[in-house]
Design a protein around this motif. Structure first.
Motif, PDB file in Angstrom:
ATOM      1  N   VAL A 238       0.853  -1.187   0.000  1.00  0.00           N
ATOM      2  CA  VAL A 238       0.000   0.000   0.000  1.00  0.00           C
ATOM      3  C   VAL A 238       0.892   1.242   0.000  1.00  0.00           C
ATOM      4  CG1 VAL A 238      -1.766   1.264   1.315  1.00  0.00           C
ATOM      5  CG2 VAL A 238      -1.783  -1.247   1.278  1.00  0.00           C
ATOM      6  N   ALA A 239       0.499   2.245  -0.768  1.00  0.00           N
ATOM      7  CA  ALA A 239       1.260   3.486  -0.796  1.00  0.00           C
ATOM      8  C   ALA A 239       1.223   4.172   0.567  1.00  0.00           C
ATOM      9  CB  ALA A 239       0.683   4.421  -1.857  1.00  0.00           C
ATOM     10  N   ALA A 240       2.340   4.709   0.985  1.00  0.00           N
ATOM     11  CA  ALA A 240       2.446   5.468   2.231  1.00  0.00           C
ATOM     12  C   ALA A 240       3.279   6.710   1.941  1.00  0.00           C
ATOM     13  CB  ALA A 240       3.087   4.611   3.331  1.00  0.00           C
ATOM     14  N   PRO A 241       2.727   7.603   1.089  1.00  0.00           N
ATOM     15  CA  PRO A 241       3.533   8.722   0.581  1.00  0.00           C
ATOM     16  C   PRO A 241       4.092   9.602   1.682  1.00  0.00           C
ATOM     17  CG  PRO A 241       1.185   8.970  -0.017  1.00  0.00           C
ATOM     18  CD  PRO A 241       1.381   7.580   0.494  1.00  0.00           C
TER      19      PRO A 241
ATOM     20  N   GLY B  40       5.403   8.658   4.412  1.00  0.00           N
ATOM     21  CA  GLY B  40       6.536   8.057   5.120  1.00  0.00           C
ATOM     22  C   GLY B  40       6.174   7.549   6.506  1.00  0.00           C
ATOM     23  N   ARG B  41       4.902   7.735   6.873  1.00  0.00           N
ATOM     24  CA  ARG B  41       4.365   7.157   8.119  1.00  0.00           C
ATOM     25  C   ARG B  41       3.003   6.571   7.755  1.00  0.00           C
ATOM     26  NH1 ARG B  41       3.712  12.596  11.244  1.00  0.00           N
ATOM     27  NH2 ARG B  41       3.046  13.068   9.115  1.00  0.00           N
ATOM     28  N   VAL B  42       2.569   5.583   8.518  1.00  0.00           N
ATOM     29  CA  VAL B  42       1.255   5.019   8.252  1.00  0.00           C
ATOM     30  C   VAL B  42       0.461   4.974   9.564  1.00  0.00           C
ATOM     31  CG1 VAL B  42       2.087   2.623   8.463  1.00  0.00           C
ATOM     32  CG2 VAL B  42       0.024   3.107   7.138  1.00  0.00           C
ATOM     33  N   ALA B  43      -0.774   5.475   9.512  1.00  0.00           N
ATOM     34  CA  ALA B  43      -1.690   5.342  10.654  1.00  0.00           C
ATOM     35  C   ALA B  43      -2.395   4.005  10.504  1.00  0.00           C
ATOM     36  CB  ALA B  43      -2.704   6.480  10.670  1.00  0.00           C
ATOM     37  N   VAL B  44      -2.519   3.241  11.588  1.00  0.00           N
ATOM     38  CA  VAL B  44      -3.066   1.891  11.480  1.00  0.00           C
ATOM     39  C   VAL B  44      -3.845   1.530  12.734  1.00  0.00           C
ATOM     40  CG1 VAL B  44      -0.870   0.894  12.272  1.00  0.00           C
ATOM     41  CG2 VAL B  44      -2.477  -0.525  10.966  1.00  0.00           C
ATOM     42  N   SER B  45      -4.989   0.885  12.533  1.00  0.00           N
ATOM     43  CA  SER B  45      -5.888   0.569  13.646  1.00  0.00           C
ATOM     44  C   SER B  45      -6.616  -0.724  13.343  1.00  0.00           C
ATOM     45  CB  SER B  45      -6.895   1.710  13.803  1.00  0.00           C
ATOM     46  OG  SER B  45      -7.799   1.423  14.840  1.00  0.00           O
TER      47      SER B  45
ATOM     48  N   ILE C  93      -9.055   5.992  11.667  1.00  0.00           N
ATOM     49  CA  ILE C  93      -7.987   6.615  10.872  1.00  0.00           C
ATOM     50  C   ILE C  93      -8.281   8.112  10.694  1.00  0.00           C
ATOM     51  CG2 ILE C  93      -6.890   6.646   8.586  1.00  0.00           C
ATOM     52  CD1 ILE C  93      -6.205   4.190  10.371  1.00  0.00           C
TER      53      ILE C  93
ATOM     54  N   LEU D 279      -5.578   1.164   7.276  1.00  0.00           N
ATOM     55  CA  LEU D 279      -4.349   1.952   7.134  1.00  0.00           C
ATOM     56  C   LEU D 279      -4.708   3.329   6.596  1.00  0.00           C
ATOM     57  CD1 LEU D 279      -3.210  -0.960   7.253  1.00  0.00           C
ATOM     58  CD2 LEU D 279      -1.545  -0.294   5.522  1.00  0.00           C
TER      59      LEU D 279
ATOM     60  N   LEU E 208      -1.015  10.289   6.575  1.00  0.00           N
ATOM     61  CA  LEU E 208      -1.140  11.532   7.329  1.00  0.00           C
ATOM     62  C   LEU E 208      -0.919  12.777   6.469  1.00  0.00           C
ATOM     63  CD1 LEU E 208       0.562  10.259  10.573  1.00  0.00           C
ATOM     64  CD2 LEU E 208      -1.704  11.303  10.504  1.00  0.00           C
TER      65      LEU E 208
ATOM     66  N   ALA F  69      -5.626   5.347  16.558  1.00  0.00           N
ATOM     67  CA  ALA F  69      -4.790   4.533  15.684  1.00  0.00           C
ATOM     68  C   ALA F  69      -3.343   4.722  16.117  1.00  0.00           C
ATOM     69  CB  ALA F  69      -4.976   4.951  14.221  1.00  0.00           C
ATOM     70  N   ALA F  70      -2.515   3.780  15.741  1.00  0.00           N
ATOM     71  CA  ALA F  70      -1.078   3.909  15.952  1.00  0.00           C
ATOM     72  C   ALA F  70      -0.462   4.569  14.721  1.00  0.00           C
ATOM     73  CB  ALA F  70      -0.457   2.533  16.170  1.00  0.00           C
ATOM     74  N   VAL F  71       0.769   5.038  14.860  1.00  0.00           N
ATOM     75  CA  VAL F  71       1.491   5.578  13.713  1.00  0.00           C
ATOM     76  C   VAL F  71       2.836   4.867  13.631  1.00  0.00           C
ATOM     77  CG1 VAL F  71       2.458   7.634  12.610  1.00  0.00           C
ATOM     78  CG2 VAL F  71       0.336   7.826  13.945  1.00  0.00           C
ATOM     79  N   VAL F  72       3.093   4.288  12.445  1.00  0.00           N
ATOM     80  CA  VAL F  72       4.283   3.461  12.230  1.00  0.00           C
ATOM     81  C   VAL F  72       5.107   4.079  11.106  1.00  0.00           C
ATOM     82  CG1 VAL F  72       5.080   1.153  11.544  1.00  0.00           C
ATOM     83  CG2 VAL F  72       3.008   1.400  12.947  1.00  0.00           C
ATOM     84  N   ALA F  73       6.410   4.066  11.263  1.00  0.00           N
ATOM     85  CA  ALA F  73       7.284   4.593  10.215  1.00  0.00           C
ATOM     86  C   ALA F  73       7.180   3.744   8.953  1.00  0.00           C
ATOM     87  CB  ALA F  73       8.737   4.618  10.711  1.00  0.00           C
ATOM     88  N   ALA F  74       7.151   4.412   7.812  1.00  0.00           N
ATOM     89  CA  ALA F  74       7.141   3.734   6.510  1.00  0.00           C
ATOM     90  C   ALA F  74       8.129   4.468   5.612  1.00  0.00           C
ATOM     91  CB  ALA F  74       5.739   3.739   5.916  1.00  0.00           C
TER      92      ALA F  74
ATOM     93  N   GLY G 154       7.992   4.684   1.838  1.00  0.00           N
ATOM     94  CA  GLY G 154       6.878   5.299   1.120  1.00  0.00           C
ATOM     95  C   GLY G 154       5.846   4.292   0.636  1.00  0.00           C
ATOM     96  N   ARG G 155       6.107   3.018   0.927  1.00  0.00           N
ATOM     97  CA  ARG G 155       5.121   1.950   0.687  1.00  0.00           C
ATOM     98  C   ARG G 155       5.136   1.075   1.936  1.00  0.00           C
ATOM     99  NH1 ARG G 155       8.236  -0.843  -4.030  1.00  0.00           N
ATOM    100  NH2 ARG G 155       9.838  -0.287  -2.517  1.00  0.00           N
ATOM    101  N   VAL G 156       4.029   0.397   2.190  1.00  0.00           N
ATOM    102  CA  VAL G 156       3.999  -0.501   3.340  1.00  0.00           C
ATOM    103  C   VAL G 156       3.487  -1.865   2.888  1.00  0.00           C
ATOM    104  CG1 VAL G 156       1.720   0.335   4.094  1.00  0.00           C
ATOM    105  CG2 VAL G 156       3.234  -0.737   5.751  1.00  0.00           C
TER     106      VAL G 156
ATOM    107  N   LEU H 271      -0.424  -5.655  14.836  1.00  0.00           N
ATOM    108  CA  LEU H 271      -1.657  -5.316  15.544  1.00  0.00           C
ATOM    109  C   LEU H 271      -2.400  -6.611  15.810  1.00  0.00           C
ATOM    110  CD1 LEU H 271      -1.245  -2.942  13.158  1.00  0.00           C
ATOM    111  CD2 LEU H 271      -3.053  -1.933  14.564  1.00  0.00           C
TER     112      LEU H 271
END
Lengths: 292, 292
Positions: free
Chosen positions: A16-19, A21-26, A58, A119, A122, B13-18, B21-23, B69
């Motif tokens: 999945v794209a995470a442009p 550089g961080r991803v919110a996830v729950s 999210i 996901l 931000l 939600a949590a925030v995780v480093a990516a 730029g993709r996860v 998670l």
């Protein structure tokens, strides 16, 4: 598949794209007979509700949802059409925000159980956490409140109307876009109202070390809700102040922020602790613990 | 919390480093009595196994796991110490790769169910999918194979030893680092061996439109496995070729790649379709469909 899905279902993992550089996830889990009833909701309804619960989490961080994953445990005797309906509902709800169902797992189980993970991106903003509210901030709400709880009470009492309320329970209308909007406006704290307004504001007050006062007179009771309340002998403010599952968003803003129409001011943050209504203790039920 | 956890549990939600730029993201669900038995595994063992199944999926894309998670559904009569043991096992397994448990949800349910989602970072590399194997590629394997299946047979027959095999079932030793390593080496396809070597290679062969031949003589049967096989009247190659849950990684590499010791060549990719053993059809069970 939406534009954020770089690799969809079918491999060991999705990409999945995470442009940002961080991803919110729950992650959230729904159990048959506890979080939903199959005689009250179609499979697609359950899909909408399961997706909404996660996508709202999210949005409540100020993020834009990008993807859902689903783990489905299903009794052998349940028709496969039920799983298809669920998948349709999940995909349709995700599509309203441009997200896709990118992966999943399935197992037989005696108990129908749906675990969903969402996901989100931000977009360069800091996540809006629960702990940032400050005395002097304005408390504001986006989205409907009390509708889903009223619909649930209606169903619990064996009725199927008013349709507005029952449908609000079956497919919550979540103000997803208001989440990132609040982050851009400078919200200091935000939460998805899923357990009940006062209960969830209690989480914000505790995490932020502040007191929050809610003004009861700002909440209009819509006609169908007033009618249902009268017919069922319920105080409609119980639904509004303590009912969950509309997935409204509650956020606090510095007083100088000009709030757009999506965000209605409903109270104030002050020094102290706890949540009050019109300056006093609220003596009704404070939260919504699903049905038993 | 590991360095990739930017915001841990406790908010919407949590925030995780990516950083890539993709996860990479995958979900797997374990159901009591189907994927594990509480009389065979401690709560911590189940945590290790649940985490391993998901982290291996991330490694099989060539990614480095960053976060887990967990959605836990638990019968009311189960002690809270069981949930604590599970959390300990999940966290400990995640820690072996520098990942953390960043979020979760819990519900009561008649059926003990654990849904885990894993996230990972691709570190600038293309994901290694199942569909890239080409005729002429070398098939190679990282990690142990057959141990967990042998341990499961031992437990099924009512024994608790050999310890090596039973422990391999309870806490698989997954070659996590071999996943990103294979991606760097230029692997053309990769899969986590969870259902059985031949069954999982069948997925690669089908997705890639190729045939795969496995050489049986490259697999050493360790002494404890040979002893258990003799005592239980089982062909040990059934465990090796068709047993799952060691979470070995199987990958295909262009023939010019010099394979490091972690990756043992075990066969060849050719034009055609299907999976053979020593050039012929394999007549034993091909996959492992858990216990019933």
């Amino acid at each position: 598949m939406g534009p954020t899905t770089l690799l969809g279902p079918g491999d060991d993992a999705a990409v999945v794209a995470a442009p940002d550089g961080r991803v919110a996830v729950s992650t959230d889990v729904l159990v048959d007979g506890r979080h939903f009833r199959r005689d009250w909701c179609s499979a697609a309804d359950v899909g909408h509700r399961a997706a909404a619960a996660n996508l709202a989490d999210i949005a409540a961080m100020g993020a834009t949802p990008t993807a859902l994953l689903v783990a489905l445990c299903m009794p052998a005797e349940l028709e496969t059409s039920w799983a298809e309906g669920l998948a349709d509902g999940l995909a349709a709800e995700a599509a309203t925000v441009g997200a896709s169902v990118v992966g999943g797992d399935m197992s037989a189980s005696p108990t129908l159980t749906i675990a969903v993970t969402a996901l989100g991106d931000l977009g360069g903003r800091a996540p809006v956490v629960r702990s940032g509210a400050r005395p002097g901030d304005v408390l504001a709400l986006a989205g409907r409140i009390g509708y889903a709880a009223a619909g649930l009470t209606v169903l619990t009492r064996g009725f199927r109307t008013p349709r507005l309320l029952v449908e609000a329970y079956r497919r919550p209308q979540v103000p997803y876009a208001a989440g990132p909007q609040a982050a851009v406006l400078g919200a200091t704290a935000m939460i998805d109202v899923s357990d009940g307004l006062l209960a969830d504001l209690g989480h914000v007050a505790k995490a932020s070390g502040v007191a929050i006062d809610v003004r009861r007179d700002v909440f209009e009771v819509p006609r169908q809700m007033a009618d249902a309340a009268r017919a069922l002998g319920v105080d409609p403010y119980t639904w509004i102040l303590a009912g969950g599952e509309d997935h409204a968003l509650a956020a606090t803003f510095p007083p100088e922020v000009a709030l757009p129409p999506e965000w209605r001011p409903i109270g104030l943050v002050t020094a102290g602790a706890g949540v009050t209504v019109d300056g006093g203790a609220y003596d009704g039920p404070r939260g919504w613990d699903h049905f038993r």
